[in-house]
Scaffold this motif. Sequence first.
Motif, short mmCIF file in Angstrom:
data_model
loop_
_atom_site.label_atom_id
_atom_site.label_comp_id
_atom_site.label_asym_id
_atom_site.label_seq_id
_atom_site.Cartn_x
_atom_site.Cartn_y
_atom_site.Cartn_z
N LEU A 196 -136.69 -102.58 -29.39
CA LEU A 196 -137.75 -101.53 -29.46
C LEU A 196 -137.88 -100.80 -30.73
O LEU A 196 -139.07 -100.36 -31.22
CB LEU A 196 -137.00 -100.53 -28.25
N ARG A 197 -136.74 -100.76 -31.59
CA ARG A 197 -136.85 -99.86 -32.82
C ARG A 197 -137.70 -100.95 -33.73
O ARG A 197 -138.38 -100.76 -34.64
CB ARG A 197 -135.33 -99.87 -33.52
N ILE A 198 -137.69 -102.59 -33.57
CA ILE A 198 -138.42 -103.39 -34.51
C ILE A 198 -139.68 -103.00 -34.30
O ILE A 198 -140.52 -102.99 -35.12
CB ILE A 198 -137.77 -104.63 -34.38
N LEU A 199 -140.20 -102.98 -32.98
CA LEU A 199 -141.66 -103.02 -32.47
C LEU A 199 -142.11 -101.75 -33.03
O LEU A 199 -143.24 -101.52 -33.48
CB LEU A 199 -141.67 -103.12 -30.99
N VAL A 218 -141.10 -101.06 -37.50
CA VAL A 218 -141.42 -102.13 -38.37
C VAL A 218 -142.81 -102.86 -38.07
O VAL A 218 -143.58 -102.64 -38.97
CB VAL A 218 -140.36 -103.29 -38.31
N LEU A 219 -142.95 -103.36 -36.94
CA LEU A 219 -144.05 -103.99 -36.61
C LEU A 219 -145.31 -103.20 -36.39
O LEU A 219 -146.41 -103.46 -36.85
CB LEU A 219 -144.03 -104.86 -35.52
N LEU A 220 -145.23 -102.22 -35.78
CA LEU A 220 -146.35 -100.97 -35.36
C LEU A 220 -147.20 -100.72 -37.00
O LEU A 220 -148.15 -100.52 -36.89
CB LEU A 220 -146.07 -100.00 -34.49
N PRO A 221 -146.12 -100.07 -37.80
CA PRO A 221 -147.06 -99.74 -38.74
C PRO A 221 -147.40 -100.98 -39.72
O PRO A 221 -148.55 -100.89 -40.44
CB PRO A 221 -145.83 -99.24 -39.93
N LEU A 222 -147.07 -102.20 -39.76
CA LEU A 222 -147.58 -103.24 -40.33
C LEU A 222 -148.82 -103.75 -39.55
O LEU A 222 -149.64 -104.20 -40.13
CB LEU A 222 -146.45 -104.63 -40.35
N ALA A 236 -154.57 -104.44 -36.85
CA ALA A 236 -154.57 -104.78 -35.47
C ALA A 236 -154.69 -104.12 -34.30
O ALA A 236 -155.62 -104.53 -33.35
CB ALA A 236 -153.47 -105.91 -35.30
N VAL A 237 -153.84 -103.11 -34.39
CA VAL A 237 -153.90 -102.15 -33.32
C VAL A 237 -155.18 -101.40 -33.51
O VAL A 237 -155.77 -101.25 -32.16
CB VAL A 237 -152.60 -101.14 -33.56
N VAL A 238 -155.74 -100.78 -34.28
CA VAL A 238 -157.14 -100.14 -34.44
C VAL A 238 -158.31 -101.05 -34.01
O VAL A 238 -159.07 -100.32 -33.13
CB VAL A 238 -157.45 -99.75 -35.78
#
Length: 269
Positions: free
Chosen positions: A173-176, A179-183, A187-189
């Motif tokens: 959960l912390r990695i997601l 780490v991954l969400l800011p990177l 893609a999220v936008v």
Amino acid sequence: MRISRTERTISYVVLAVFALQALLPVAYILILALGSERIGDDSWGHVENLATAWERGRFSQYMANSVTVALIVVSAALALSLMSGYVLGILRPRGSDALFYVFLVGIMVPSEAIILPLFFDLRAVGLIDTIWAVALPQIAQSLAFGTFWMRAFFRGVDPSILEAARLDGAGDLRILWSVLLPLGRPAVVTQIVLTFMWTWNDFLIPLVMSPSGTVRTAPLGLAFFQGQYTQGSTLLAAGAVLVALPVVVLYLFLQRQFISGITEGAVKG
């Protein structure tokens, strides 16, 4: 490889032609929406047409329904897509490839093929003519694409970044989240913009799932606006501008991240 000046000029000309082809209908609708309703009056700039269309077409209610549905679908689909994409793209448990193909079926099957069975299923549980009858099918459709999209992004992340995070004691959960969400912000936008656009413009699901018109959305309200509230094309064009405006504003606000996400996806693809 260097591109010659002639090739660059031809590319610009071709892009300009396609841009004009896309923008001319938009310009025509804007000109028509701000024209005069009176026959023989060629004056322009009647901004009051927008207010008249808003009031006569009851777009305040329809816009509120569309915003509510879009917020539910975008937030739920994004949260679920991040989790499913992380499992299928990073963790990769046994059977993940087969499960991924199940998600792909959700992209390939059109709404028209399942809308009637889905209507009877939702009616059996008493959800017809509610906001959930409109939102839940669109969440499922958006989740299929979102899983495909986020899985592709997560599979392209450098494994050394994940290993470093795990060495620091970070859990999944912390990695997601950290780490991954800011990177993956582009893609999220991109998923947010596409999901919002598809949800906002959807016509069939609100039409079938709300037969009484209780949860009538903005595009559906625009379809009923012609003939029921106005016979002219000026107010109808003004209504079309009102319905399209939220999507345009969202895209203009997030265009840099959206283009970045599309570009990165194309390169990885």
